[in-house]
Design an enzyme around this catalytic site. Structure first.
Site, PDB file in Angstrom:
ATOM      1  N   SER A   1     -13.463 -30.816  -4.518  1.00  0.00           N
ATOM      2  CA  SER A   1     -11.828 -30.808  -4.389  1.00  0.00           C
ATOM      3  C   SER A   1     -11.644 -32.139  -4.002  1.00  0.00           C
ATOM      4  O   SER A   1     -12.170 -32.966  -3.626  1.00  0.00           O
ATOM      5  CB  SER A   1     -11.540 -30.178  -3.159  1.00  0.00           C
ATOM      6  OG  SER A   1     -11.732 -28.499  -3.271  1.00  0.00           O
TER       7      SER A   1
ATOM      8  N   ASP B   1      -9.851 -46.036  -9.831  1.00  0.00           N
ATOM      9  CA  ASP B   1     -10.408 -45.378  -8.546  1.00  0.00           C
ATOM     10  C   ASP B   1     -11.757 -45.337  -8.755  1.00  0.00           C
ATOM     11  O   ASP B   1     -12.410 -44.142  -8.710  1.00  0.00           O
ATOM     12  CB  ASP B   1      -9.714 -43.994  -8.539  1.00  0.00           C
ATOM     13  CG  ASP B   1      -9.783 -43.112  -7.300  1.00  0.00           C
ATOM     14  OD1 ASP B   1     -10.016 -43.925  -6.388  1.00  0.00           O
ATOM     15  OD2 ASP B   1      -9.549 -41.925  -7.237  1.00  0.00           O
TER      16      ASP B   1
ATOM     17  N   PHE C   1      -6.222 -34.078  -6.716  1.00  0.00           N
ATOM     18  CA  PHE C   1      -5.670 -33.563  -7.713  1.00  0.00           C
ATOM     19  C   PHE C   1      -6.100 -31.975  -8.092  1.00  0.00           C
ATOM     20  O   PHE C   1      -5.580 -31.538  -9.063  1.00  0.00           O
ATOM     21  CB  PHE C   1      -6.121 -34.402  -9.202  1.00  0.00           C
ATOM     22  CG  PHE C   1      -5.671 -35.802  -8.633  1.00  0.00           C
ATOM     23  CD1 PHE C   1      -6.205 -36.766  -8.590  1.00  0.00           C
ATOM     24  CD2 PHE C   1      -4.060 -35.975  -8.995  1.00  0.00           C
ATOM     25  CE1 PHE C   1      -5.825 -38.217  -8.610  1.00  0.00           C
ATOM     26  CE2 PHE C   1      -3.650 -37.178  -8.737  1.00  0.00           C
ATOM     27  CZ  PHE C   1      -4.462 -38.206  -8.671  1.00  0.00           C
TER      28      PHE C   1
ATOM     29  N   VAL D   1     -12.711 -28.658  -8.583  1.00  0.00           N
ATOM     30  CA  VAL D   1     -13.710 -28.651  -9.566  1.00  0.00           C
ATOM     31  C   VAL D   1     -14.795 -27.360  -9.355  1.00  0.00           C
ATOM     32  O   VAL D   1     -15.198 -27.138  -8.291  1.00  0.00           O
ATOM     33  CB  VAL D   1     -14.496 -29.791  -9.513  1.00  0.00           C
ATOM     34  CG1 VAL D   1     -15.334 -29.889 -10.789  1.00  0.00           C
ATOM     35  CG2 VAL D   1     -13.523 -30.970  -9.771  1.00  0.00           C
TER      36      VAL D   1
END
Ligand SMILES: *[C@@H]1O[C@H](CO)[C@@H](O)[C@H](O)[C@H]1NC(C)=O
Ligand SMILES: *[C@@H]1O[C@H](CO)[C@@H](O)[C@H](O)[C@H]1NC(C)=O
Ligand SMILES: *[C@@H]1O[C@H](CO)[C@@H](O)[C@H](O)[C@H]1NC(C)=O
Length: 981
Positions: free
Chosen positions: A673, A792, A676, A679
């Site tokens: 998680s 990122d 955004f 998963v």
């Protein structure tokens, strides 16, 4: 026999348990409970745990999910398990729930047949099994359900004929019948002696039904929706039937084989039969080969009409002005018929029209200027007619207009500059007319054009307006077959989204600008049949996206390579250019062979860069113990990429398949998680293991931007060390990226295992991983079709596949850089796309300059990479509490460098050393770790301009990796003299 006994025994046990635990349940309810549990055993997968409440604890059966009881009779009366992603079969045992009124199993994954036993649920009012995977025939027994009001079997895989009792069971209660979207065959079995007088909704679309619409349907005088679309029904349009249906709202008969009355010549009787249906809103008759004129009586239909679809028929005559009585109409589709005459002026009074399709007819006369009075008009398609005269100036008033299609007519005059005021226009197609004059700069500057601009095959002259460069969203520009002159402006290179550019068949002269080849998405370029001269720019050959090129019939000269984008071209792309020579088959050889410098240049450049690195950036590095081989960034990866772009088309994976693959996005499939979204892992039907990144749509705007950006980056950037996308699933309320599942998880997991202290990775693996990351990011910065700043970079965004190859992922906040101009790598700041207020990067990894309002830059990624190196070496997160008091990981190490760094190095050697490592390795490993620390410090310098580029970093990492795998013999001797003795 044994099994039988056993199951009998457990059954008895079950009953005993049930009787014990559910003391307050009546015997009736206990029986229902047993039936429900038996039904539950037919469900093989309950991904959301929806039936967890169905257990043998003291939980009362009437409180189970989806179950409702009747207090008076103490029976289960409702079972509603819709949309729970349940997999399995429908157990016939449900028939024991004999008081059931509502059974709703829709929107699940039930397979197998519909049990005939459901026909014995005599009390049933509602049966909904739609949107499952049910096959076989519809059981005749369902016709026994005399109380049924609502029957929905739509969107399954049902086949065979519809059983007659379904339509004729002596029941007059049925109000809703939906058998749509199956594979049902045969006739609609409504016999004359039968009637469905309560029927209000009949949905049979998308089946293979034949025959006529049964006459007895006229007894269903309450029908509101009749949808028979996409079948193979025949006969005259059912006027006698619909005449009896004053309550009709939606009548869909498209894509069948209906004919009109009087031998397919007369539509009047059918339209007349609808005059009394005052609620009618939508009529669809498309694709039926209907002949006849549109009768004037169409104007007597209900003013509630919103949509009329009469396209793809054989309607002739003119458009009756009476149609304008339908003042509430928003969509009128009369395209692909044989209509002639002029466009009636009265049409312009229909102020609510939003979409008007009149294309592919034989309409003549001028385009009425008054069409501009239709202020909501968003789409006007008048293409493929015989319209003459000018394009009305008044269209400037159509502020909502998004698509204007006027191609293949006989329009003349000039393009009105006022069209430039249609600021919402996405498509403008005026091709194949006889329009003259110049391309007005106002129109060329329509920034809004998102899809295409087609002005081809007209009589336009004059120069290409510079304003074309403002179309930075347009995908295709076709200005071919005109008389356009002058040179091609280099500014066209600003049409950043352009994929197709056709300027052929004009009289353009001068050089072909190199900027065209730098358009990052350009696939197709046709400049044939002009008077262009000079060399064909190198940038075209170097373009990784160009596939179709045509330079024929110009005055190009010079040496033509057969490399890069040109490697798939034949002489056909170069015909009629006397001055061209080169290696394309059929082309004359150039007299003097030029040195091939496409490889030499990068070598020189990177040598130069490395020298710079040594001179300016290495003051920190006190010593360079060993000479490293130059490792040129692996260009082989780029060639791989070329092969891959051929199948850029992603497989289609539906939302439904994703639900199946992830067990309905169950908690047990959740593997991660983030900011955004979540998963999930999953397995597709072909056993592909996938990771599904579902974006949290609640955080709306930002997310959709980040989703788009991630898709963009992933689609375009292909490299061994960047995660590849399998597909994208995007619905308005659901957006997901489907990626291959990386079996070894993220680097984060390996650096900070939840159990134990050891990272499990040794130095060789770590260096190899860092080398992979550096190459992936260097590709993004320097070689990707559109340069990308990752923004990122951190351990959780680095995934490891089964060979421990690292793949960089999570481009959610990546920045795309406009021009991919390799010759000027330092000048990044001018070319950023606008940022959208998202914080770039994660705390601890963000370059210090970001805090000072600087935009994302490649140097920022280099900083994050440096932090990553230092983090790996020290085993300390940059967010560690230790660093919170004004210090940073980088500052902490720097304060130990160079004199007190040994303890850090020694500790790292200990952490990474596999047991049984030969002693001589100690020295090599210490050296490499020290090098990594130095590289990390150089990358994390406060001044962005003194940090190395990612390409240089990748070179450094490459040589470190090489060194670790084959240390120079001299060093081994020095470190471990006894071994050689
Ligand atoms: C049984 O259902 C109750 C009510 O939903 C739930 O709280 C409990 O955890 C369940 N017990 C088991 C063993 O599943
Ligand atoms: C147009 O439709 C609206 C909404 O259905 C309705 O209220 C209005 O009466 C209609 N206009 C006419 C002229 O029938
Ligand atoms: C339209 O076509 C019909 C034949 O289908 C012909 O009789 C009529 O003259 C045509 N009208 C116009 C305006 O071309």
């Amino acid at each position: 026999m044994g099994a039988c006994k056993l199951s009998m025994f457990s059954f008895l046990c079950l009953i005993i348990i049930l009787v014990v635990v559910s003391g307050e349940e009546s015997p009736q309810l206990v029986k229902d409970r047993i039936s429900l549990l038996s039904f539950r055993s037919g469900i093989v997968l309950d991904p959301e745990g929806a039936l967890e409440s169905w257990n043998s604890s003291s939980n009362h059966v009437c409180h189970w999910t989806g179950v409702k009881c009747d207090n008076a009779s103490d029976r289960v009366i409702q079972l509603d398990l819709s949309g729970l992603s349940l997999h399995g079969r429908i157990s016939p045992i449900l028939a024991n729930l004999s008081s059931l009124l509502v059974l709703d199993l829709s929107r699940n994954f039930f397979e197998g047949h519909i049990p005939v036993e459901l026909g014995y649920l005599f009390q049933l009012r509602q049966l909904s099994l739609s949107w499952n995977l049910l096959g076989g025939n519809i059981p005749e027994e369902l016709g026994f359900l005399h109380q049924l009001v609502y029957l929905d079997l739509g969107s399954n895989r049902l086949a065979g004929d519809i059983p007659a009792p379904l339509f004729c069971n002596g029941s007059s209660s049925l109000e809703y019948m939906d058998l749509s979207n199956n594979s049902l065959t045969g006739k609609i079995p409504l016999k004359n002696e039968c009637e469905l007088s309560a029927l209000r909704f009949l949905l049979l679309w998308s089946n293979r039904l034949v025959g006529r619409v049964p006459r007895a349907l006229s007894k269903s005088t309450n029908l509101k929706w009749l949808d028979l679309e996409s079948n193979m029904l025949t006969g005259e349009l059912p006027s006698e039937i619909v005449r009896k249906m004053p309550k009709l709202q939606f009548l869909y008969l498209s894509y069948n084989d209906f004919v009109s009355h009087d031998g397919n010549t007369n539509l009047e009787p059918f339209f007349a039969s609808l005059v009394n249906s005052s609620d009618l809103q939508e009529l669809e008759l498309a694709g039926n080969n209907l002949r006849g004129e549109i009768p004037p009586i169409v104007g007597n239909l209900s003013t509630n009409f919103v949509q009329i679809h009469l396209d793809e028929n054989l309607l002739y005559g003119s458009i009756p002005p009476h149609i304008s009585n339908l003042v509430n109409l928003t969509l009128l589709n009369l395209s692909s018929n044989l209509l002639n005459g002029t466009i009636p002026l009265e049409l312009c009074r229909m102020g609510k029209l939003e979409r008007v399709y009149l294309s592919n007819n034989s309409l003549s006369g001028e385009i009425p200027a008054a069409l501009a009075n239709i202020s909501h008009l968003g789409l006007l398609d008048l293409s493929k007619n015989k319209l003459t005269g000018p394009i009305p100036d008044s269209f400037a008033n159509l502020s909502q207009l998004r698509r204007l299609l006027l191609y293949e007519n006989q329009l003349s005059g000039t393009i009105p500059p006022s069209l430039g005021q249609c600021v919402n226009l996405e498509i403008l197609d005026l091709s194949r007319n006889t329009i003259s004059g110049i391309i007005p700069s106002e129109v060329a500057g329509l920034k809004s054009l998102k899809l295409y601009l087609n002005l081809s095959s007209n009589h336009l002259h004059g120069p290409l307006p510079l304003e074309l460069s403002k179309m930075d969203m347009v995908l295709a520009i076709d200005l071919s077959s005109n008389n356009l002159s002058g040179s091609i402006p280099p500014q066209l290179g600003s049409c950043i989204a352009l994929e197709h550019l056709n300027l052929s068949g004009n009289v353009l002269e001068g050089l072909l600008p190199a900027t065209i080849g730098q358009l990052p998405y350009l696939k197709e370029l046709d400049v044939s049949s002009n008077q262009l001269s000079g060399n064909i720019p190198q940038s075209l050959e170097a373009s990784p996206t160009l596939k179709h090129l045509n330079f024929s019939f110009n005055k190009f000269s010079g040496n033509t390579s057969n490399k890069g984008a040109f490697s798939s071209l034949t002489i056909d792309s170069f015909l009629g250019n006397e001055g061209l020579c080169g290696e394309i088959k059929g082309m004359p050889n150039c007299r003097r062979k030029h040195a091939h410098h496409s490889l030499v240049l990068p070598v020189l450049l990177s040598l130069f860069a490395t020298t710079l690195l040594c001179i300016f950036a290495y003051p920190l590095a006190l010593r360079s113990k060993f000479r490293r081989q130059m490792v040129i960034f692996n260009r082989g990866d780029l060639e791989d990429e070329d092969k891959e772009t051929k199948d850029l088309k992603h497989p289609r994976i539906s939302y439904r398949q994703l639900i199946e693959a992830t067990g309905g996005f169950s908690a047990s499939s959740l593997i991660g998680s983030g900011q955004f979204g979540h998963v999930y892992k999953g397995v597709l039907q072909d056993n592909t293991r996938i990771a599904v990144k579902v974006l949290d749509t609640k955080t709306a705007g930002e997310i959709s931007g980040s989703f788009k950006r991630e898709c963009q980056v992933l689609k375009r950037a292909k490299h061994r060390n960047l995660i590849k996308i399998i597909t994208i699933c995007s619905k308005p309320d659901f957006k997901a990226l489907v990626l291959p599942l990386m079996s070894n998880g993220s680097l984060e997991r390996h650096l900070y295992p939840s159990h134990g202290l050891n990272t499990g990775l040794d130095l060789i693996q770590l260096v190899s991983i860092c080398n992979d990351v550096a190459e992936g990011v260097a590709y993004l910065h320097h070689y990707s079709p559109v340069r990308v700043v990752h923004c990122d970079l951190k351990p959780s965004n680095i995934l490891l596949d089964e060979d421990m190859t690292a793949l960089v992922t999570d481009f959610g906040i990546a920045r795309l850089i406009k021009g991919a101009d390799d010759s000027n790598p330092t000048d990044d700041s001018v070319s950023f796309s606008s940022t959208d207020g998202l914080l770039c990067g994660s705390v601890g990894y963000i370059a210090p300059e970001y805090g000072m309002g600087k935009r994302a830059s490649t140097q920022g990624d280099v900083y994050s990479f440096g932090v990553l190196l230092l983090e790996i070496i020290t085993g300390r997160r940059p967010t560690d509490v230790l660093f919170h008091e004004g210090s940073s990981l980088h500052g902490w190490i720097k304060s130990h460098y160079p004199h007190n760094v040994k303890p850090i190095v020694d500790q790292a050697v200990l952490r990474f050393a596999p047991s049984g490592m030969p002693v001589y390795c100690n020295k090599i490993w210490s050296d490499v770790i020290l090098e990594l620390i130095e590289l990390g410090l150089i990358c994390t310098q406060n001044n962005p301009s003194t940090r190395p580029s990612m390409l240089e970093v990748a070179n450094e990492m490459g040589s470190l990796k090489q060194y670790l795998s084959s240390p120079p013999p001299l060093l081994i001797d020095e470190a471990y003299p006894k071994a050689s003795a």
